[in-house]
Write an enzyme that holds these catalytic residues in place. Structure first.
Site, PDB file in Angstrom:
ATOM      1  N   HIS A  37      33.547  19.409  37.071  1.00  0.00           N
ATOM      2  CA  HIS A  37      34.016  20.066  38.287  1.00  0.00           C
ATOM      3  C   HIS A  37      32.960  20.110  39.393  1.00  0.00           C
ATOM      4  CE1 HIS A  37      37.146  21.507  40.702  1.00  0.00           C
ATOM      5  NE2 HIS A  37      36.324  22.411  41.184  1.00  0.00           N
TER       6      HIS A  37
ATOM      7  N   TYR B  26      32.308  18.587  43.768  1.00  0.00           N
ATOM      8  CA  TYR B  26      31.664  19.189  44.953  1.00  0.00           C
ATOM      9  C   TYR B  26      30.409  18.410  45.339  1.00  0.00           C
ATOM     10  CZ  TYR B  26      35.186  22.609  44.297  1.00  0.00           C
ATOM     11  OH  TYR B  26      36.419  23.188  44.155  1.00  0.00           O
TER      12      TYR B  26
ATOM     13  N   HIS C  62      46.321  13.968  43.260  1.00  0.00           N
ATOM     14  CA  HIS C  62      45.394  14.975  43.802  1.00  0.00           C
ATOM     15  C   HIS C  62      44.026  14.362  44.062  1.00  0.00           C
ATOM     16  CE1 HIS C  62      42.927  18.576  44.127  1.00  0.00           C
ATOM     17  NE2 HIS C  62      42.261  18.244  43.027  1.00  0.00           N
ATOM     18  N   PHE C  63      43.506  13.620  43.076  1.00  0.00           N
ATOM     19  CA  PHE C  63      42.134  13.156  43.331  1.00  0.00           C
ATOM     20  C   PHE C  63      42.084  11.920  44.231  1.00  0.00           C
ATOM     21  CE2 PHE C  63      42.359  11.517  38.808  1.00  0.00           C
ATOM     22  CZ  PHE C  63      42.197  10.164  39.062  1.00  0.00           C
ATOM     23  N   HIS C  64      43.238  11.286  44.434  1.00  0.00           N
ATOM     24  CA  HIS C  64      43.210  10.227  45.456  1.00  0.00           C
ATOM     25  C   HIS C  64      43.250  10.825  46.861  1.00  0.00           C
ATOM     26  CE1 HIS C  64      43.662   7.377  42.154  1.00  0.00           C
ATOM     27  NE2 HIS C  64      43.130   6.517  43.005  1.00  0.00           N
TER      28      HIS C  64
ATOM     29  N   ARG D   1      49.800  10.411  33.262  1.00  0.00           N
ATOM     30  CA  ARG D   1      48.651   9.702  33.812  1.00  0.00           C
ATOM     31  C   ARG D   1      47.925   8.968  32.684  1.00  0.00           C
ATOM     32  NH1 ARG D   1      43.551  13.818  34.810  1.00  0.00           N
ATOM     33  NH2 ARG D   1      42.593  11.863  35.394  1.00  0.00           N
ATOM     34  N   ARG D   2      46.927   8.171  33.045  1.00  0.00           N
ATOM     35  CA  ARG D   2      46.107   7.425  32.081  1.00  0.00           C
ATOM     36  C   ARG D   2      46.969   6.658  31.066  1.00  0.00           C
ATOM     37  NH1 ARG D   2      43.164  12.635  31.151  1.00  0.00           N
ATOM     38  NH2 ARG D   2      41.292  12.613  32.384  1.00  0.00           N
TER      39      ARG D   2
HETATM   40 FE1  HAS Z   1      40.417  19.067  42.122  1.00  0.00          FE
HETATM   41  C1  HAS Z   1      41.490  17.921  39.035  1.00  0.00           C
HETATM   42  C2  HAS Z   1      41.392  22.236  41.308  1.00  0.00           C
HETATM   43  C3  HAS Z   1      39.164  20.257  45.115  1.00  0.00           C
HETATM   44  C4  HAS Z   1      38.745  16.109  42.592  1.00  0.00           C
HETATM   45  N1  HAS Z   1      40.179  17.343  41.011  1.00  0.00           N
HETATM   46  C5  HAS Z   1      40.718  17.065  39.788  1.00  0.00           C
HETATM   47  C6  HAS Z   1      40.317  15.746  39.381  1.00  0.00           C
HETATM   48  C7  HAS Z   1      39.498  15.251  40.369  1.00  0.00           C
HETATM   49  C8  HAS Z   1      39.437  16.264  41.405  1.00  0.00           C
HETATM   50  C9  HAS Z   1      38.778  13.915  40.367  1.00  0.00           C
HETATM   51  O1  HAS Z   1      42.243  23.757  38.776  1.00  0.00           O
HETATM   52  C10 HAS Z   1      40.783  15.040  38.111  1.00  0.00           C
HETATM   53  C11 HAS Z   1      39.761  15.008  37.045  1.00  0.00           C
HETATM   54  C12 HAS Z   1      40.305  14.263  35.850  1.00  0.00           C
HETATM   55  O2  HAS Z   1      40.113  13.045  35.769  1.00  0.00           O
HETATM   56  O3  HAS Z   1      40.957  14.899  34.997  1.00  0.00           O
HETATM   57  N2  HAS Z   1      40.355  20.900  43.050  1.00  0.00           N
HETATM   58  C13 HAS Z   1      40.822  22.060  42.550  1.00  0.00           C
HETATM   59  C14 HAS Z   1      40.605  23.128  43.521  1.00  0.00           C
HETATM   60  C15 HAS Z   1      39.993  22.561  44.612  1.00  0.00           C
HETATM   61  C16 HAS Z   1      39.822  21.163  44.287  1.00  0.00           C
HETATM   62  C17 HAS Z   1      40.983  24.566  43.363  1.00  0.00           C
HETATM   63  N3  HAS Z   1      39.219  18.330  43.576  1.00  0.00           N
HETATM   64  C18 HAS Z   1      38.820  18.985  44.718  1.00  0.00           C
HETATM   65  C19 HAS Z   1      37.950  18.130  45.481  1.00  0.00           C
HETATM   66  C20 HAS Z   1      37.822  16.957  44.763  1.00  0.00           C
HETATM   67  C21 HAS Z   1      38.634  17.108  43.572  1.00  0.00           C
HETATM   68  C22 HAS Z   1      37.307  18.514  46.798  1.00  0.00           C
HETATM   69  C23 HAS Z   1      37.048  15.727  45.051  1.00  0.00           C
HETATM   70  C24 HAS Z   1      36.261  15.562  46.064  1.00  0.00           C
HETATM   71  N4  HAS Z   1      41.317  19.902  40.491  1.00  0.00           N
HETATM   72  C25 HAS Z   1      41.578  21.224  40.353  1.00  0.00           C
HETATM   73  C26 HAS Z   1      42.126  21.452  38.991  1.00  0.00           C
HETATM   74  C27 HAS Z   1      42.141  20.228  38.346  1.00  0.00           C
HETATM   75  C28 HAS Z   1      41.624  19.278  39.311  1.00  0.00           C
HETATM   76  C29 HAS Z   1      42.553  22.721  38.387  1.00  0.00           C
HETATM   77  C30 HAS Z   1      42.577  19.945  36.900  1.00  0.00           C
HETATM   78  C31 HAS Z   1      43.992  19.525  36.842  1.00  0.00           C
HETATM   79  C32 HAS Z   1      44.376  19.160  35.422  1.00  0.00           C
HETATM   80  O4  HAS Z   1      45.167  19.895  34.841  1.00  0.00           O
HETATM   81  O5  HAS Z   1      43.886  18.144  34.884  1.00  0.00           O
HETATM   82  C33 HAS Z   1      39.537  23.315  45.858  1.00  0.00           C
HETATM   83  O6  HAS Z   1      38.160  23.100  46.054  1.00  0.00           O
HETATM   84  C34 HAS Z   1      40.287  22.936  47.098  1.00  0.00           C
HETATM   85  C35 HAS Z   1      39.913  23.833  48.271  1.00  0.00           C
HETATM   86  C36 HAS Z   1      40.270  23.195  49.560  1.00  0.00           C
HETATM   87  C37 HAS Z   1      40.872  23.800  50.601  1.00  0.00           C
HETATM   88  C38 HAS Z   1      41.179  22.997  51.860  1.00  0.00           C
HETATM   89  C39 HAS Z   1      40.340  23.436  53.065  1.00  0.00           C
HETATM   90  C40 HAS Z   1      40.609  22.525  54.206  1.00  0.00           C
HETATM   91  C41 HAS Z   1      39.652  22.010  55.038  1.00  0.00           C
HETATM   92  C42 HAS Z   1      40.055  21.044  56.133  1.00  0.00           C
HETATM   93  C43 HAS Z   1      40.285  21.753  57.418  1.00  0.00           C
HETATM   94  C44 HAS Z   1      40.836  20.818  58.440  1.00  0.00           C
HETATM   95  C45 HAS Z   1      40.464  20.801  59.734  1.00  0.00           C
HETATM   96  C46 HAS Z   1      41.097  19.816  60.666  1.00  0.00           C
HETATM   97  C47 HAS Z   1      39.444  21.719  60.287  1.00  0.00           C
HETATM   98  C48 HAS Z   1      41.273  25.212  50.551  1.00  0.00           C
HETATM   99  C49 HAS Z   1      38.222  22.386  54.927  1.00  0.00           C
HETATM  100  C50 HAS Z   1      42.126  20.532  61.531  1.00  0.00           C
HETATM  101  C51 HAS Z   1      42.393  19.731  62.730  1.00  0.00           C
HETATM  102  C52 HAS Z   1      43.557  19.751  63.406  1.00  0.00           C
HETATM  103  C53 HAS Z   1      43.730  18.861  64.586  1.00  0.00           C
HETATM  104  C54 HAS Z   1      44.731  20.568  63.010  1.00  0.00           C
END
Ligand code: HAS
Length: 543
Positions: free
Chosen positions: A217, A221, A368-370, A433-434
């Site tokens: 995890h 980050y 999700h991870f793509h 998956r996988r």
């Molecule tokens: Fe995830 C599985 C939970 C973020 C990558 N994640 C994965 C896997 C990968 C991955 C590779 O709880 C699969 C691993 C495998 O092979 O099994 N993930 C989360 C949560 C977050 C999260 C809670 N993941 C990421 C990020 C990744 C990533 C970042 C890669 C870089 N993930 C999970 C969970 C699994 C999981 C479970 C396991 C699932 C399972 O059962 O296998 C959080 O960090 C997300 C928080 C993000 C936000 C978004 C904030 C938005 C922002 C943009 C603002 C936009 C602006 C533009 C300012 C709350 C900062 C606005 C402009 C305008 C013009 C309108």
């Protein structure tokens, strides 16, 4: 321009990173076409072999090499030329990491390491594959030591001045990486290598998966933080604005260090052998690690709005129009930001305990991870490369390449919308998956998945074309573009922002709290795993 020797080091890291991206992308294209049933592989190449090459070369190698190269360039820019020892250590790290990468790739191509990027036991690879991984990890540690060493010497020479924001973030990113990789190093050295050599005949699977996800995890980050560095430090300068708050940016990074590690169980929510209460505890911590991303979103909106208002924008969303949409240095990371809104929401769904039962081990997670690493992070890295590569090679980003970069970004966004969108939907229908096409094509439900698989294949093909375009642009910027001076965009902090509290640079405090949280979240459940481990397992004997 930074010191030429540092530019060379950084460029070497970036070169391996783009080479890995290219090979990994070929594997990616073939694998989407195979999985959708469009083609069959020749020469007895296996689906899982491709999946391993794709995952290892893109998720582990492309990212790590790019990140280290980017951090070295930024450190040299903000703290001055690397001192001798840090530079030499950096080269040593490069050699070790590159050796490990070549060795791992050979064994994957020989079909002797078809274990996917998570190398879950009981899948077993040749011991050389694990030895290769050790080289990549230890090489990256050398790079971490070298960056910390640079920071330490700089602090001493400047009488403990507040470090530049970029360098602070680089030090934090490598601290997170180091603490996280201790888990994967432990499972490789203590479990996988002895088991694959045949010194022991069993492996404790739960312990190996737990140590992997202790690393897995924070790994995500480690990918995200350099993208955030670009958003916090580089983007304000490109759009003609200022950094909203130095203190807030540093605090966000501190929170990532604290909360990104003790949360690995959210990848193991459906696994036996870990009690519900410990899973619940780590789910709560997972929700804590969402906070710094929300802070980042807030901060970016503030930067966009204040920059826009200074340019005369009016109304609630008037600032959107005055953003430099035609500048690829902004456009590519901005697409990444926009995609991160649904991607982050998907992450929150994944982490939501019961909802995890719906999506776990389905193509939703692949979707999700793509969206996260392969879109938000990758698009930001591409946006960085478009100015960093010519900056380091003493060339310029021409208007023509800028235009091609915008086309490349649009292709990537459309390709990913098709591929990842289809993965999310079909994942909700239960598509696993996988899994190779041949293993589920007789499944009664598989017919319902066919249209989505076609969408994945279309998306995958567009993405591959986008990679070819990217490689062309990067090659041109490195070797052919007109000689000239580029800017390394570094934002300045808003005058009205509050000053940065010195406590944010108290490493002993933050690393200490991080260690305490890891201790609380892992010690007892880990002890239970050992206590109730299968008799005869190496872990059992060991204890
Ligand atoms: Fe995830 C599985 C939970 C973020 C990558 N994640 C994965 C896997 C990968 C991955 C590779 O709880 C699969 C691993 C495998 O092979 O099994 N993930 C989360 C949560 C977050 C999260 C809670 N993941 C990421 C990020 C990744 C990533 C970042 C890669 C870089 N993930 C999970 C969970 C699994 C999981 C479970 C396991 C699932 C399972 O059962 O296998 C959080 O960090 C997300 C928080 C993000 C936000 C978004 C904030 C938005 C922002 C943009 C603002 C936009 C602006 C533009 C300012 C709350 C900062 C606005 C402009 C305008 C013009 C309108």
């Amino acid at each position: 321009m930074i010191d030429k020797r540092d530019a060379k080091l950084s460029l070497f890291f970036l070169s391996i990173s783009f080479l890995a991206l290219f090979i990994g992308a070929i594997a990616g294209l073939l694998q989407t076409l195979v999985r959708s049933g469009t083609i069959e592989l020749p020469l007895s190449i296996g689906y899982y072999q491709l999946l391993t090459a794709h995952g290892v070369l893109l998720a582990l190698i492309f990212t790590t090499f790019f990140i280290v190269g980017f951090l070295y360039a930024g450190i040299s820019k903000t703290m001055g030329a690397l001192y001798d020892v840090p530079r030499r250590t950096g080269w040593l790290g490069f050699v070790m990491m590159t050796f490990g990468t070549i060795l791992a790739t050979i064994f994957i191509l020989l079909n002797k390491a078809t274990v996917l990027y998570t190398f879950y036991a009981p899948l077993q690879a040749s011991p050389w594959f694990y030895v290769a991984l050790v080289h990549v990890v230890v090489g990256s540690w050398l790079c971490a030591f070298s960056m910390w060493n640079q920071y330490y010497i700089w602090k001493k020479k400047t009488n403990n001045k507040l470090s530049p924001l970029f360098s602070y973030m680089a030090v934090m990113t490598m601290a997170l990486w180091f603490i996280a990789t201790l888990g994967v190093a432990a499972t490789i050295l203590l479990q996988f290598i002895p088991w694959s050599i045949g010194w022991v005949d069993k492996i404790d699977i739960l312990i190996s998966r737990t140590l992997f996800w202790y690393f897995g995890h924070p790994l995500v980050y480690f990918w995200l933080l350099p993208a955030y560095m670009c958003w916090y430090v580089v983007i304000p300068k490109i759009i003609g604005g200022k950094i909203f708050s130095d203190a807030l940016a540093r605090l966000a990074f501190v929170l990532f260090l604290l909360f990104s590690i003790p949360v690995g169980f959210h990848h193991q929510l459906l696994e036996p052998g870990i009690s519900h209460s410990w899973k619940f505890f780590q789910v709560v911590l997972t929700f804590m690690v969402i906070v710094p991303s929300l802070m980042t979103a807030f901060s970016m909106f503030a930067v966009f709005e204040t920059a826009g208002r200074k340019k005369g924008a009016r109304g609630l969303f008037g600032w959107v129009k005055v953003l430099p949409w035609k500048d690829v240095r902004f456009f590519a990371p901005m697409m990444g930001m926009l995609i991160f809104v649904p991607a982050g929401a998907g992450g929150i769904i994944n982490a939501s305990h019961q909802l995890n039962q719906v999506i776990h081990n389905t193509l939703w997670v692949t979707g999700h991870f793509h969206l996260t690493v392969a879109s938000t992070v990758a698009l930001t890295f591409f946006g960085i490369a478009y100015w960093l590569v010519p900056y380091l090679s003493g060339r310029t980003l021409t208007p023509q390449m800028n235009k091609l970069g915008i086309i490349q970004t649009i292709m990537w966004t459309i390709g990913m919308a098709f591929m990842s969108g289809a993965m999310h939907v079909v994942g909700l229908f239960g598509a696993p998956r996988r899994t190779a096409y041949t293993t589920y094509s007789d499944h009664p439900q598989a017919l319902d998945w066919v249209p989505y698989q076609a969408a994945m294949a279309i998306g995958g093909t567009i993405l591959f074309l986008a990679i070819l375009l990217l490689i062309y642009i990067i090659g041109y910027l490195a070797f052919k573009a007109p000689i000239g001076e580029m800017d390394f965009p570094l934002g300045e902090v808003e005058e009205k922002a509050t000053s940065t509290p010195i406590i944010l640079e108290n490493w002993k405090l933050w690393v200490g709290i991080s260690a305490a949280l890891i201790f609380i979240a892992y010690t007892l459940p880990f002890w239970h795993m050992i206590e109730h481990g299968p008799p005869g397992s190496p872990g059992y004997k060991f204890w």
